[in-house]
Enzyme design. Structure first.
Site, PDB file in Angstrom:
ATOM      1  N   GLU A  22      75.284  57.273  38.148  1.00 57.49           N
ATOM      2  CA  GLU A  22      76.061  57.855  39.251  1.00 57.49           C
ATOM      3  C   GLU A  22      76.760  59.127  38.773  1.00 57.49           C
ATOM      4  OE1 GLU A  22      78.867  55.116  40.997  1.00 57.49           O
ATOM      5  OE2 GLU A  22      79.232  56.439  42.692  1.00 57.49           O
TER       6      GLU A  22
ATOM      7  N   ASN B 153      75.205  52.868  50.575  1.00 61.56           N
ATOM      8  CA  ASN B 153      75.754  52.027  49.503  1.00 61.56           C
ATOM      9  C   ASN B 153      77.084  51.446  49.954  1.00 61.56           C
ATOM     10  OD1 ASN B 153      76.208  51.309  46.476  1.00 61.56           O
ATOM     11  ND2 ASN B 153      78.042  52.448  47.042  1.00 61.56           N
ATOM     12  N   GLU B 154      77.250  50.161  49.739  1.00 63.47           N
ATOM     13  CA  GLU B 154      78.503  49.486  50.081  1.00 63.47           C
ATOM     14  C   GLU B 154      79.010  49.957  51.447  1.00 63.47           C
ATOM     15  OE1 GLU B 154      81.281  49.395  46.753  1.00 63.47           O
ATOM     16  OE2 GLU B 154      79.917  48.126  45.610  1.00 63.47           O
TER      17      GLU B 154
ATOM     18  N   TYR C  87      80.034  42.269  39.977  1.00 65.54           N
ATOM     19  CA  TYR C  87      80.611  42.726  38.709  1.00 65.54           C
ATOM     20  C   TYR C  87      81.346  41.578  38.028  1.00 65.54           C
ATOM     21  CZ  TYR C  87      79.597  47.631  39.638  1.00 65.54           C
ATOM     22  OH  TYR C  87      78.950  48.823  39.856  1.00 65.54           O
TER      23      TYR C  87
ATOM     24  N   GLU D  80      73.893  46.504  41.563  1.00 71.47           N
ATOM     25  CA  GLU D  80      74.943  46.862  40.586  1.00 71.47           C
ATOM     26  C   GLU D  80      75.435  45.570  39.946  1.00 71.47           C
ATOM     27  OE1 GLU D  80      78.047  49.430  42.123  1.00 71.47           O
ATOM     28  OE2 GLU D  80      76.576  50.563  43.296  1.00 71.47           O
TER      29      GLU D  80
ATOM     30  N   GLN E  45      76.695  51.027  34.054  1.00 72.00           N
ATOM     31  CA  GLN E  45      75.796  52.112  34.369  1.00 72.00           C
ATOM     32  C   GLN E  45      75.086  52.566  33.090  1.00 72.00           C
ATOM     33  OE1 GLN E  45      77.416  55.216  36.854  1.00 72.00           O
ATOM     34  NE2 GLN E  45      78.322  53.756  38.301  1.00 72.00           N
TER      35      GLN E  45
HETATM   36  O1  AHR Z   1      79.661  51.473  39.722  1.00 74.68           O
HETATM   37  C1  AHR Z   1      80.871  51.953  40.193  1.00 74.68           C
HETATM   38  C2  AHR Z   1      81.071  51.711  41.679  1.00 74.68           C
HETATM   39  O2  AHR Z   1      81.137  50.349  41.942  1.00 74.68           O
HETATM   40  C3  AHR Z   1      79.984  52.202  42.592  1.00 74.68           C
HETATM   41  O3  AHR Z   1      80.092  53.551  42.894  1.00 74.68           O
HETATM   42  C4  AHR Z   1      80.181  51.362  43.817  1.00 74.68           C
HETATM   43  O4  AHR Z   1      78.988  51.142  44.519  1.00 74.68           O
HETATM   44  C5  AHR Z   1      80.786  50.092  43.284  1.00 74.68           C
HETATM   45  O5  AHR Z   1      81.914  49.729  43.981  1.00 74.68           O
END
Ligand code: AHR
Length: 510
Positions: free
Chosen positions: A44, A191-192, A258, A314, A363
């Site tokens: 990103e 995205n999101e 995450y 992600e 990432q």
């Molecule tokens: O990876 C960082 C961020 O986490 C991304 O931009 C977003 O999609 C997520 O909330």
């Protein structure tokens, strides 16, 4: 004496009861292949993820190939990165591709409002990304702007990337240095969308997805997988609504999960943590299994044929930023704990290859659970990178289901299975078995039974270290690296080994 010793080994090999953990690999019942896209990575426009991480520009004194850091390119090629997702993330829904093509001097300088409120000079745009993916040997996965751009802008971008010579956009692409169209493997529909992508309700997002998907058109012969913006964590309502109302308009849907040790305000330190934080992090990361099960169940309702893929768009650890680093740059150290997070997730993905056909760790360079860190001309590979290396023989291989009978590892309120395992026969015919021992203090005897397979020789590699937070630095690059592992013995269809505390082992059976 020699004979007796041999007999003792044969007895031990024949008796799984002598082990504390018993693993059975079912080679008679192969599951869908381990799609190589599961080893995808996310790059990103965030902090030094791209600028200085991948891209330094042709005139940089840092060795580069057409502006891409040579050290980073070589490292990515070495682990055969199959897929790269770009330009975001949250950045994607504010991205306007026209601002980042053509002569570098004419490109628009903007504010990166999501990540640190710093300037974004757009020197790395469509050409730089698509050529980067080609240079790595990876498929490009481009995320479109649905949150703040009209469908027409997105449609023109797709045409610019994929149209053969003939149209004005194809001509413009050629004038900008690329005559032949690129192969656009995957295209993300925002995205999101429930958050930074527009704060939409699921119902509205489903309608928007139908609308935008209609205008993603690539030439005959070029199959672009369309990916809907997915839920976070356990929000299955999102997946349900998207699948029901828009499922026929996409080929995959994402999910973001995450591993945050504590909470979003105080996430926890990347290094210098105690055993409670170790156990908490690993116990939270294996919830990925539940996340996948939950979303798959909902998808099965609408798509029993499993046409639509679930993409773990992600994933990875998210800690507090390293002290002294820029706010919003998400720079965090990467330790042995991250190595185990990686292997545990790869084993979980192996259980769900019927639905999980892609993933992108967050990432690639310098950001979150990164593969590498760079600073000026220096570069160091992280423990996470080395686990990607260990598992690369899984790419597109045949998954064999595994059954693991193992004790629990527990610390305070946190517990999880002590040994994690997966097994894949690679495209090279080699049977690989991955094992992780999450216990930071105790080793574990493991017996493996191969049902429907056998081998004559076994070799292995191991990642471990003396400290839970051992990590590589620019000064000490080899604190956590794979080493040869000769501790496994094979006798036909039975393997025995002792897994050292806090270790990841990849065995190769021939
Ligand atoms: O990876 C960082 C961020 O986490 C991304 O931009 C977003 O999609 C997520 O909330």
């Amino acid at each position: 004496m020699r004979i007796l010793f041999g007999a003792a080994i044969a007895l031990a090999m024949a008796s799984p009861a002598l082990a504390d953990t018993n693993v059975t690999v079912d080679a008679d019942a192969p599951a869908p292949k381990y799609d190589k896209r599961i080893f995808g990575q996310f790059a990103e426009h965030l902090g030094n993820g791209i600028e200085d991480g991948i891209w330094v520009g042709k005139d940089s004194p840092i060795p580069n190939e057409n502006g891409y850091r040579k050290d980073v390119l070589d490292a990515l090629r070495a682990i055969k990165v199959p897929l790269v997702r770009w330009p975001g993330g949250c950045f994607a829904d504010e991205y306007h591709w026209r601002e980042a093509i053509g002569p570098k001097t004419g490109r628009k300088v903007k504010i990166n409002t999501h990540w640190g409120y710093v300037t974004e000079d757009n020197k790395f745009g469509t050409h730089e990304f698509m050529n980067f993916a080609e240079a790595v040997g990876a498929e490009p996965y481009v995320s479109g702007n649905i949150g703040s751009a009209p469908p027409y802008e997105m449609a023109e971008w797709v045409e610019y990337m994929t149209a053969p010579i003939g149209s004005s956009l194809a001509k413009e692409r050629a004038e900008n240095g690329r005559k032949e169209p690129w192969n656009l493997s995957m295209f993300g529909l925002g995205n999101e969308l429930w958050g930074c992508g527009g704060n939409m309700r699921a119902e509205y997002a489903a309608d928007i997805t139908r609308r935008y998907s209609t205008f993603v058109k690539t030439p005959a012969g070029q199959k672009t997988m369309k990916v809907a913006s997915g839920a976070s964590d356990f929000n299955t309502h999102w997946t349900d609504v998207m699948m029901e109302r828009a499922g026929q308009f996409f080929d995959g849907i994402g999910v973001h999960y995450y591993t945050v040790p504590n909470n979003w305000e105080h996430k926890g330190s990347a290094i210098g943590f105690d055993e409670e934080q170790w156990a908490r992090t690993l116990a939270k990361t294996v919830r990925m299994d539940d996340v996948i099960v939950a979303h798959s169940k909902v998808m099965d309702k609408h798509d029993p044929e499993k046409r639509v893929a679930l993409l773990i768009d992600e994933w990875g650890t998210w800690y507090d930023k390293d002290p002294g680093t820029h706010d919003g740059f998400l720079r965090q150290q990467n330790s042995l704990r991250d190595a185990l997070v990686t292997s545990l997730n790869f084993d979980i993905f192996a259980k769900h290859t019927d639905r999980v056909r892609g993933a992108n760790i967050a990432q690639m360079v310098n950001v979150l659970q990164a593969m590498m860190f760079t600073e000026g001309a220096k570069m160091v590979k992280t423990p996470t990178y080395h686990v990607f290396d260990l598992y690369q023989g899984y790419q597109d291989g045949i998954v064999y289901p595994v059954n693991v009978e193992t004790p629990e590892y527990a610390k305070d309120e946190w517990s999880l299975a002590k040994i994690s395992a997966s097994a894949v026969r690679g495209t090279d015919g080699v049977l690989r078995i991955a094992l992780t021992n999450v216990d930071p203090k105790a080793s574990e005897k493991v017996s493996i039974t191969l049902d429907g397979a056998s081998g004559k020789a076994v070799s292995g590699r191991i990642i471990t270290a003396a400290r839970m937070d051992a990590h590589n630095t620019f000064e000490d690059k080899d604190a956590v690296v794979p080493k040869p592992f000769g501790g496994a013995k094979i006798n036909g269809s039975r393997l025995m080994l002792t897994m050292p505390a806090k270790s990841v082992v990849m065995l190769e059976v021939r």
